[in-house]
Design a protein around this motif. Structure first.
Motif, PDB file in Angstrom:
ATOM      1  N   PRO A  91       0.842  -1.138   0.322  1.00 50.10           N
ATOM      2  CA  PRO A  91       0.240  -0.038  -0.035  1.00 50.10           C
ATOM      3  C   PRO A  91       0.830   1.099  -0.510  1.00 50.10           C
ATOM      4  CG  PRO A  91       0.112  -0.813   2.316  1.00 50.10           C
ATOM      5  CD  PRO A  91       1.201  -1.656   1.718  1.00 50.10           C
ATOM      6  N   HIS A  92       2.333   1.222   0.236  1.00 48.24           N
ATOM      7  CA  HIS A  92       2.918   2.354   0.550  1.00 48.24           C
ATOM      8  C   HIS A  92       3.118   3.562  -1.142  1.00 48.24           C
ATOM      9  CE1 HIS A  92       4.590  -1.112   3.396  1.00 48.24           C
ATOM     10  NE2 HIS A  92       3.424   0.006   3.835  1.00 48.24           N
ATOM     11  N   HIS A  93       4.421   4.151  -0.993  1.00 51.71           N
ATOM     12  CA  HIS A  93       4.355   4.963  -1.895  1.00 51.71           C
ATOM     13  C   HIS A  93       5.635   5.591  -1.463  1.00 51.71           C
ATOM     14  CE1 HIS A  93       5.437   7.646  -5.502  1.00 51.71           C
ATOM     15  NE2 HIS A  93       4.413   6.354  -6.138  1.00 51.71           N
ATOM     16  N   PRO A  94       6.782   6.460  -2.205  1.00 52.24           N
ATOM     17  CA  PRO A  94       7.593   6.435  -1.352  1.00 52.24           C
ATOM     18  C   PRO A  94       7.385   8.311  -1.872  1.00 52.24           C
ATOM     19  CG  PRO A  94       8.798   5.886  -3.509  1.00 52.24           C
ATOM     20  CD  PRO A  94       7.535   5.199  -3.247  1.00 52.24           C
ATOM     21  N   GLU A  95       6.661   8.587  -2.156  1.00 49.79           N
ATOM     22  CA  GLU A  95       6.420  10.627  -2.865  1.00 49.79           C
ATOM     23  C   GLU A  95       4.894  10.497  -2.561  1.00 49.79           C
ATOM     24  OE1 GLU A  95       8.520  10.392  -6.302  1.00 49.79           O
ATOM     25  OE2 GLU A  95       9.938  10.088  -6.004  1.00 49.79           O
ATOM     26  N   LYS A  96       3.998   9.787  -3.229  1.00 49.40           N
ATOM     27  CA  LYS A  96       2.663  10.548  -3.201  1.00 49.40           C
ATOM     28  C   LYS A  96       2.186   9.255  -2.141  1.00 49.40           C
ATOM     29  CE  LYS A  96       3.809  11.239  -8.054  1.00 49.40           C
ATOM     30  NZ  LYS A  96       3.321  11.606  -9.686  1.00 49.40           N
ATOM     31  N   ALA A  97       1.875   9.643  -1.088  1.00 56.55           N
ATOM     32  CA  ALA A  97       0.968   8.950  -0.309  1.00 56.55           C
ATOM     33  C   ALA A  97       0.869   9.601   1.383  1.00 56.55           C
ATOM     34  CB  ALA A  97       1.338   7.338   0.437  1.00 56.55           C
ATOM     35  N   ASN A  98      -0.112   8.883   1.716  1.00 52.59           N
ATOM     36  CA  ASN A  98      -0.205   9.917   3.424  1.00 52.59           C
ATOM     37  C   ASN A  98       0.338   8.939   4.810  1.00 52.59           C
ATOM     38  OD1 ASN A  98      -2.679  11.866   1.683  1.00 52.59           O
ATOM     39  ND2 ASN A  98      -3.602   9.794   2.504  1.00 52.59           N
ATOM     40  N   PRO A  99       0.682   9.597   5.402  1.00 52.41           N
ATOM     41  CA  PRO A  99       1.047   9.443   6.587  1.00 52.41           C
ATOM     42  C   PRO A  99       0.667   7.782   7.365  1.00 52.41           C
ATOM     43  CG  PRO A  99       1.548  11.031   6.870  1.00 52.41           C
ATOM     44  CD  PRO A  99       0.726  10.895   5.427  1.00 52.41           C
ATOM     45  N   PRO A 100       0.180   6.614   7.667  1.00 56.29           N
ATOM     46  CA  PRO A 100       1.533   6.561   7.576  1.00 56.29           C
ATOM     47  C   PRO A 100       1.991   4.982   6.245  1.00 56.29           C
ATOM     48  CG  PRO A 100       0.288   4.427   8.399  1.00 56.29           C
ATOM     49  CD  PRO A 100      -0.630   6.151   7.594  1.00 56.29           C
ATOM     50  N   TYR A 101       1.720   5.326   5.699  1.00 49.87           N
ATOM     51  CA  TYR A 101       2.252   4.480   4.319  1.00 49.87           C
ATOM     52  C   TYR A 101       2.803   5.728   2.997  1.00 49.87           C
ATOM     53  CZ  TYR A 101      -2.970   2.398   5.187  1.00 49.87           C
ATOM     54  OH  TYR A 101      -3.498   2.116   5.748  1.00 49.87           O
ATOM     55  N   LEU A 102       3.157   6.549   3.042  1.00 52.73           N
ATOM     56  CA  LEU A 102       4.208   7.475   2.634  1.00 52.73           C
ATOM     57  C   LEU A 102       5.748   7.219   3.388  1.00 52.73           C
ATOM     58  CD1 LEU A 102       4.999  10.094   0.795  1.00 52.73           C
ATOM     59  CD2 LEU A 102       5.119  11.494   2.826  1.00 52.73           C
ATOM     60  N   GLN A 103       6.127   5.831   2.323  1.00 52.13           N
ATOM     61  CA  GLN A 103       7.447   5.399   2.771  1.00 52.13           C
ATOM     62  C   GLN A 103       8.607   4.874   1.881  1.00 52.13           C
ATOM     63  OE1 GLN A 103       7.275   1.646   4.763  1.00 52.13           O
ATOM     64  NE2 GLN A 103       5.279   2.502   5.705  1.00 52.13           N
ATOM     65  N   HIS A 104       9.957   4.514   1.747  1.00 52.24           N
ATOM     66  CA  HIS A 104      10.426   3.181   1.075  1.00 52.24           C
ATOM     67  C   HIS A 104      10.071   3.004   1.389  1.00 52.24           C
ATOM     68  CE1 HIS A 104      11.572   6.035  -1.513  1.00 52.24           C
ATOM     69  NE2 HIS A 104      12.460   6.978  -0.168  1.00 52.24           N
ATOM     70  N   CYS A 105      10.109   1.821   1.264  1.00 56.49           N
ATOM     71  CA  CYS A 105       9.620   0.148   1.685  1.00 56.49           C
ATOM     72  C   CYS A 105      10.396  -1.032   0.817  1.00 56.49           C
ATOM     73  CB  CYS A 105       8.444  -0.162   1.877  1.00 56.49           C
ATOM     74  SG  CYS A 105       8.036  -0.380   0.478  1.00 56.49           S
ATOM     75  N   ASP A 106      10.660  -2.061   1.124  1.00 60.15           N
ATOM     76  CA  ASP A 106      11.010  -3.249   0.688  1.00 60.15           C
ATOM     77  C   ASP A 106       9.710  -4.105  -0.016  1.00 60.15           C
ATOM     78  OD1 ASP A 106       9.790  -4.919   2.641  1.00 60.15           O
ATOM     79  OD2 ASP A 106      11.355  -5.752   3.671  1.00 60.15           O
ATOM     80  N   CYS A 107       8.883  -3.285  -0.182  1.00 62.70           N
ATOM     81  CA  CYS A 107       7.810  -4.675  -0.809  1.00 62.70           C
ATOM     82  C   CYS A 107       6.951  -3.827  -1.865  1.00 62.70           C
ATOM     83  CB  CYS A 107       6.560  -4.996   0.010  1.00 62.70           C
ATOM     84  SG  CYS A 107       5.766  -3.200   0.639  1.00 62.70           S
ATOM     85  N   ARG A 108       6.911  -2.955  -2.254  1.00 63.80           N
ATOM     86  CA  ARG A 108       6.761  -2.132  -3.404  1.00 63.80           C
ATOM     87  C   ARG A 108       7.517  -2.043  -4.545  1.00 63.80           C
ATOM     88  NH1 ARG A 108       3.556   1.511  -5.615  1.00 63.80           N
ATOM     89  NH2 ARG A 108       4.316   2.918  -7.391  1.00 63.80           N
ATOM     90  N   LYS A 109       7.463  -2.951  -6.160  1.00 62.77           N
ATOM     91  CA  LYS A 109       7.849  -3.262  -6.611  1.00 62.77           C
ATOM     92  C   LYS A 109       8.494  -2.649  -7.099  1.00 62.77           C
ATOM     93  CE  LYS A 109       4.346  -5.537  -8.142  1.00 62.77           C
ATOM     94  NZ  LYS A 109       3.444  -6.180  -9.259  1.00 62.77           N
ATOM     95  N   PRO A 110       9.961  -2.234  -7.564  1.00 63.73           N
ATOM     96  CA  PRO A 110      10.651  -3.592  -7.693  1.00 63.73           C
ATOM     97  C   PRO A 110      11.524  -3.952  -6.975  1.00 63.73           C
ATOM     98  CG  PRO A 110      12.380  -1.439  -8.433  1.00 63.73           C
ATOM     99  CD  PRO A 110      10.182  -1.156  -8.143  1.00 63.73           C
ATOM    100  N   ALA A 111      10.932  -3.378  -5.647  1.00 61.22           N
ATOM    101  CA  ALA A 111      11.477  -4.056  -4.487  1.00 61.22           C
ATOM    102  C   ALA A 111      11.563  -5.305  -4.499  1.00 61.22           C
ATOM    103  CB  ALA A 111      11.509  -3.933  -3.044  1.00 61.22           C
ATOM    104  N   PRO A 112      12.419  -6.633  -3.580  1.00 62.99           N
ATOM    105  CA  PRO A 112      11.360  -7.814  -3.713  1.00 62.99           C
ATOM    106  C   PRO A 112      10.113  -8.448  -2.397  1.00 62.99           C
ATOM    107  CG  PRO A 112      13.437  -8.149  -3.155  1.00 62.99           C
ATOM    108  CD  PRO A 112      13.546  -7.000  -3.569  1.00 62.99           C
ATOM    109  N   GLY A 113      10.496  -7.519  -1.989  1.00 66.62           N
ATOM    110  CA  GLY A 113       9.263  -7.778  -1.024  1.00 66.62           C
ATOM    111  C   GLY A 113       8.541  -8.943  -0.386  1.00 66.62           C
ATOM    112  N   MET A 114       7.521  -8.664  -1.272  1.00 67.38           N
ATOM    113  CA  MET A 114       6.519  -9.407  -1.908  1.00 67.38           C
ATOM    114  C   MET A 114       6.469 -10.509  -1.825  1.00 67.38           C
ATOM    115  SD  MET A 114       3.566  -6.955  -3.416  1.00 67.38           S
ATOM    116  CE  MET A 114       4.419  -5.542  -4.336  1.00 67.38           C
ATOM    117  N   LEU A 115       7.687 -10.862  -2.761  1.00 70.87           N
ATOM    118  CA  LEU A 115       7.620 -12.330  -3.932  1.00 70.87           C
ATOM    119  C   LEU A 115       8.353 -12.853  -2.379  1.00 70.87           C
ATOM    120  CD1 LEU A 115       8.454 -10.800  -7.054  1.00 70.87           C
ATOM    121  CD2 LEU A 115       7.258 -12.299  -6.624  1.00 70.87           C
TER     122      LEU A 115
END
Length: 182
Positions: A91-115
């Motif tokens: 549910p995250h986005h590094p630039e276009k989201a509201n807290p607490p979703y406004l973040q760099h994460c390891d799940c948002r593709k191209p990151a491999p977190g969900m896989l």
């Protein structure tokens, strides 16, 4: 790790990407998705959906809205004789989201977190698994997670040449891919 999995991006692979989709009445399955999934299932693949859902973080819909749509989608697959093992979403986005979703994460593709979470929860043999997406970020996530094969489907849309080069092969839809693999 014994299970081979067909990882499917949702928007643009399973359904027509209308942008920020959360209502079942607007969900439009792409031609060939059920036939293709059946072939993969018969070939011994389990099916997991992996999807970025920044619409949650942007406040366009809630996690409950997403859960409701996912349950409905899983029911539609079941009515067609297909079992969806799980759905993972970011549910995250590094630039276009509201807290607490406004973040760099390891799940948002191209990151491999969900896989990688799917691998851990379902004992997935990544080398024997396949990722199917419609964007370069799907292919990069597959590479980052060690998924054995990665394919793009166009589903009637134009793909950037840079995205095409990341895939093992490009197909029109999931059924065409299943005919090639299975």
């Amino acid at each position: 790790m014994t299970n081979k999995v067909l990882f499917l991006d949702r928007d643009g692979v399973v359904n027509v990407d209308h942008g920020y989709l959360y209502e079942p009445e607007k969900f439009e399955f792409i031609d060939g998705v059920f036939a293709g999934c059946k072939k993969f299932q018969q070939a011994g693949f389990q099916i997991i959906v992996i999807t970025n859902q920044s619409g949650i973080g942007r406040g366009y819909y809630t996690e409950q809205d997403f859960a409701n749509l996912s349950s409905w989608m899983i029911e539609q697959f079941a009515k067609n004789g297909i079992k969806i093992l799980d759905v993972f979403y970011c549910p995250h986005h590094p630039e276009k989201a509201n807290p607490p979703y406004l973040q760099h994460c390891d799940c948002r593709k191209p990151a491999p977190g969900m896989l990688l979470n799917a691998q851990q929860q379902h004992q997935v043999n990544m080398a024997k698994s396949i990722m199917v997406g419609d964007k370069g970020s799907d292919m990069k996530a597959a590479v980052n997670a060690g998924v054995g094969r990665k394919f793009l489907v166009t589903s009637g849309q134009d793909l950037a040449e840079s995205d095409r080069t990341l895939a093992d092969k490009v197909f029109s839809n999931l059924e065409q891919l299943a005919d090639f693999v299975c």
